[in-house]
Design an enzyme around this catalytic site. Structure first.
Site, PDB file in Angstrom:
ATOM      1  N   HIS A 252       0.824  -1.220   0.000  1.00  0.00           N
ATOM      2  CA  HIS A 252       0.000   0.000   0.000  1.00  0.00           C
ATOM      3  C   HIS A 252       0.856   1.266   0.000  1.00  0.00           C
ATOM      4  CE1 HIS A 252       0.527  -0.291   4.471  1.00  0.00           C
ATOM      5  NE2 HIS A 252       0.515   1.031   4.376  1.00  0.00           N
ATOM      6  N   ASP A 287       0.161  -7.629   1.283  1.00  0.00           N
ATOM      7  CA  ASP A 287       0.576  -6.242   1.487  1.00  0.00           C
ATOM      8  C   ASP A 287       2.105  -6.105   1.513  1.00  0.00           C
ATOM      9  OD1 ASP A 287       0.195  -3.526   1.748  1.00  0.00           O
ATOM     10  OD2 ASP A 287       0.019  -3.592   3.936  1.00  0.00           O
ATOM     11  N   SER A 367       4.674   2.451   7.902  1.00  0.00           N
ATOM     12  CA  SER A 367       4.380   1.313   7.031  1.00  0.00           C
ATOM     13  C   SER A 367       5.579   0.984   6.150  1.00  0.00           C
ATOM     14  CB  SER A 367       3.171   1.615   6.152  1.00  0.00           C
ATOM     15  OG  SER A 367       2.018   1.802   6.937  1.00  0.00           O
TER      16      SER A 367
END
Length: 506
Positions: A252, A287, A367
């Site tokens: 992402h 992911d 992230s």
């Protein structure tokens, strides 16, 4: 001339005023008050001058002057040291100018226009005379300058007096400063200007394996990932996992740049080096993604064995939360094998992975960053947080290092990843005695259909891992390889069944 009265008598008119009864009154006598001799002396006519205009032949000596002023006025307003009066007597005129007519009449107009109103206007010469020819124009030089004593005191001062004045000023200043210093010391007995605090000569001890030691070794291998395009922009984190410039991050983080052709992707190292990045491969289902940069001799972070982690082990999260690069936070492992499910990017497949739960502070921007153990080995990729406020509340999740290592290696080798799958659709169910994943649909030709799994069955275990919900079934199946046969425990109509399922590719 005489007039006759009504009774026939004649009378002589008398100059006067009629009183209203046709009677003439005599003129009243002229009242002339006495004249003050001082005023008569100051403003009276000179002797021999009967009218307002004196004739030209009256000598000046006949003019009378005012009496001498009083002694007090002379002392106050008179000239000191001089007998010359401010009001000088008129001086005798010089010989008349022959060019000026002495009378108002003659054969030619009068030379003085003020004496002859009929004369023409004549512009005379300038008031200042012209400089003689041949002489240079003189410019006024600077006037005398004031000395310092004259400027300060208005008059000249002897140098010795000025030196004494300066000496006295310095002595007074020194005495005043000494008195102020003594008063200041006596005013606050709690202060002491002579105190010097001691300083420890040895530096702070940082043993091997401390947080600062781990951060110093690991931080250079964690980068900030930036993307910016016409419609997208953002910042994330990444970890250098190979000397060839391969960087592991979340899908992402790079998905917006991969989907927008105008976006540029770049990696920024801790020393400020910025390198353009290209996407090697993506795995939206877990992911994870791998990008590559062209750099020389980067610092590489080694993988650890995430299966050896236990709840309570210390961990460190490193990344760029809230666009603050090189941020280090510390925590512990809060839980292991926590299935995490999230919606896919832009309608993509659902994201499901086996997560390590930690209380190390993780925020947006972390992230793709590193989660390392107490030895500085990579045991997870920070991916998400669970919050109801939008900020970090101590519930962060990282993709396990073993799974990340497996998927990133496949992405580097082939650019894509295939996962083991049972080819069924399930939902989470819970009963009084058990919970699991209930089968909703069994497509024909899949691994579940070949093993005899039916719609309505509730799967409670895959291999050695318990299944309590649909997400846990997905991660349990993905732990195995494609083509591997695994035992599945399920409940059907109140009975427990064990079936062997040969997994296929998704």
């Amino acid at each position: 001339m005489s007039q006759q009265s009504p009774n026939g008598q004649t009378s002589t008119p008398v100059s006067g005023v009629d009183d209203g009864a046709h009677r003439r009154l005599r003129p009243r006598p002229l009242v002339q008050p006495p004249v003050d001799p001082a005023y008569a002396t100051a403003f009276g006519r000179p002797d021999g001058v009967p009218g307002a205009f004196a004739s030209r032949d009256v000598p000046v000596s006949q003019l009378q002057s005012a009496p001498p002023p009083p002694e007090s006025l002379v002392t106050a307003f008179g000239r000191q040291g001089s007998q010359e009066l401010l009001q000088r007597p008129p001086q005798p005129t010089s010989d008349p100018d022959p060019d000026i007519d002495p009378v108002f009449w003659g054969d030619k107009p009068a030379g003085d226009p003020w004496r002859d109103p009929a004369s023409g206007a004549v512009i005379g010469p300038p008031a200042v005379g012209e400089e003689p020819p041949g002489e240079p124009e003189r410019k006024p030089g600077p006037g005398p300058q004031l000395s310092v004593p004259e400027l300060l005191f208005g008059r000249r001062v002897k140098p010795t007096a000025l030196a004494m004045l300066l000496t006295v000023a310095l002595v007074l200043g020194a005495v005043g400063g000494l008195v102020g210093w003594l008063i200041g010391r006596a005013g606050n007995p709690l202060t002491d200007s002579t105190v010097t605090l001691a300083e420890v000569s040895p530096g702070k001890e940082r043993p091997a394996g401390s947080i600062s030691d781990i951060a110093k070794r690991v931080t250079p291998s964690v980068v900030s990932i930036e993307f910016k395009g016409a419609n997208v922009a953002g910042v994330g984190s990444g970890v250098v996992i190979d000397a060839g410039g391969y960087i592991l991050t979340n899908d992402h983080v790079v998905a917006p740049a991969a989907q927008d052709s105008s976006a540029k992707l770049s990696a920024v190292f801790t020393d400020g080096t910025r390198a353009q990045a290209r996407v090697v491969g993506r795995d939206p289902k877990t992911d994870l993604a791998v990008i590559k940069v062209e750099v020389t001799n980067p610092t590489v972070l080694q993988f650890g064995n995430s299966d050896e982690l236990q709840v309570g082990d210390g961990v460190i999260a490193i990344g760029s939360p809230l666009q603050l690069s090189n941020t280090v936070t510390e925590g512990i492992v809060s839980a292991l094998h926590r299935p995490v499910t999230a919606a896919g990017e832009n309608g993509g497949p659902q994201v499901t992975y086996d997560a390590i739960q930690t209380d190390a502070a993780i925020n947006p921007g972390n992230s793709g960053g590193a989660l390392v153990d107490s030895r500085g080995a990579l045991i997870g990729i920070n991916s998400s947080i669970r919050t109801e406020t939008g900020g970090s509340v101590g519930l962060g999740f990282a993709i396990s290092g073993n799974q990340a290592r497996k998927i990133s290696q496949e992405l580097i080798r082939s650019g894509q990843v295939k996962h083991a799958d049972m080819n069924i659709n399930v939902k989470s169910v819970s009963a009084e005695t058990s919970e699991g994943a209930q089968v909703q649909n069994v497509p024909a030709g899949g691994a579940a259909a070949a093993a005899g799994i039916q719609e309505g069955d509730v799967i409670t275990k895959v291999g050695n891992r318990m299944v309590r919900n649909a997400a846990e079934l997905v991660v349990a199946v993905r732990e195995h390889e494609i083509g591997e046969t695994v035992q599945v425990v399920l409940a059907r109509q109140g009975r427990e069944l064990k079936l062997d399922v040969t997994l296929k590719s998704d």
